[in-house]
Scaffold this active site. Structure first.
Site, short mmCIF file in Angstrom:
data_model
loop_
_atom_site.label_atom_id
_atom_site.label_comp_id
_atom_site.label_asym_id
_atom_site.label_seq_id
_atom_site.Cartn_x
_atom_site.Cartn_y
_atom_site.Cartn_z
N ASP A 245 0.82 -1.23 0.00
CA ASP A 245 0.00 0.00 0.00
C ASP A 245 0.85 1.27 0.00
OD1 ASP A 245 -1.93 -1.99 0.50
OD2 ASP A 245 -2.01 -1.52 2.64
N GLU B 75 -11.09 -1.43 -3.49
CA GLU B 75 -10.43 -0.60 -2.47
C GLU B 75 -9.31 0.20 -3.13
OE1 GLU B 75 -9.23 -3.76 0.09
OE2 GLU B 75 -7.52 -4.33 -1.17
#
Length: 320
Positions: free
Chosen positions: A32, A203
């Site tokens: 991420d 997401e």
């Protein structure tokens, strides 16, 4: 003190400059990645990709040239966030008014009765230490079905701050107060506006502006699996509407799998770099993710071309 010896006073050999960053760009299990430029320095703020019980801190990495990276360990820790009890991930970091603000997800809440969601911390320097700003989540409830995770913070040309976030196949955009202590209604009175771009959305939202258009990128597929990927849309405003155009990043059976949850560096000559995580080939542990960087290219119509994943990474690019 070293003393030069030899007929011409030869100096000690210096390490050869790296020709490219290589991928992964730094060692360790990380995911991420959030890419930012502060003080003429590249920064990457990743999730520490570990089992939830161990995912309790954030490290950062800085570079002057995209090739050589310095680790800044433990810039924010779970014990410094009194409401966070389980798992920190998905940083988003911005500078505002001389302070640095670090947005994060915590606790992986499953309903509105649990405490957790999106928090924000603040520091005087890009490498922290960061301290909890609010003592509670900034967004701690489900709105429009979106789990409060995977936030990205975007400043529009008019100075308005937005946060785009959401899991469980729903994405919201909110307008932030200028001091990041809360959210404000949009012009139409909506506070949590759903902008889910496609049924495939999962997401990992990201937004940037190029040539007057708003590019919205997100991740699809399962984050532990090989099919994790990045798709995008283009809109005329940060609130859309957005319609999925297609995938730009996905697994390559010769390079790596599970390529997703990206961020972006932009050069001053419209050179773009995509920073993302991926799984090593042959590794089935979902937490074994590594951060990589490759070029991102647009065609004449402004569409993003499919990203070619590499093991070489990118050439040095010092900031001016």
């Amino acid at each position: 003190m070293a003393i030069a010896t030899g007929a011409i006073g030869a100096q000690a050999a210096q390490p050869a400059a790296k020709a490219s960053s290589g991928n992964p760009i730094f060692p360790g299990w990380y995911a991420d990645p959030e890419a930012a430029v502060f003080d003429n320095t590249y920064w990457i703020y990743p999730t520490s990709s570990l089992p939830y019980a161990q995912q309790t801190y954030f490290d950062a990495f800085s570079s002057k040239d995209l090739v050589t990276w310095t680790k800044h360990p433990g810039i924010l820790k779970i014990q410094d966030i009194r409401w966070a009890k389980q798992a920190l991930w998905a940083p988003a970091v911005v500078e505002n008014g001389g302070k640095y603000y670090f947005f994060f997800a915590a606790n992986d809440i499953q309903n509105d009765q649990q405490v957790g969601g999106i928090g924000v911390a603040v520091a005087d320097k890009p490498d922290g230490p960061y301290r909890d700003l609010l003592g509670k989540p900034l967004v701690g409830k489900f709105h429009n079905g979106a789990q409060p995770i995977d936030q990205f913070v975007f400043k529009d040309d008019d100075g308005t701050w937005y946060m785009i976030y959401g899991g469980w196949k729903h994405a919201n955009i909110v307008r932030l107060k200028d001091d990041f202590t809360g959210v404000l209604p949009m012009a139409d009175g909506t506070v949590f506006k759903e902008i889910t771009p496609a049924p495939e959305y999962v997401e990992g939202s990201l937004m940037f502006k190029r040539n007057g258009k708003y590019y919205y990128l997100w991740s699809e597929g399962g984050w532990t699996g090989p099919d994790y990927s990045v798709a995008y849309a283009i809109g005329d405003s940060p609130t859309g509407p957005f319609k999925r155009i297609g995938k730009i990043l996905q697994q390559d059976p010769t390079i790596g799998t599970g390529a997703g949850h990206n961020s972006i560096f932009r050069g001053d000559d419209d050179t773009w770099y995509i920073v993302y995580h991926r799984h090593p080939l042959g590794d089935s542990d979902g937490n074994h993710r590594q951060v990589a960087i490759d070029r991102m290219v647009f065609d004449a119509q402004g569409h993003i071309l499919p990203v070619k994943m590499t093991n070489e990474g990118v050439a040095p690019r010092p900031l001016r």
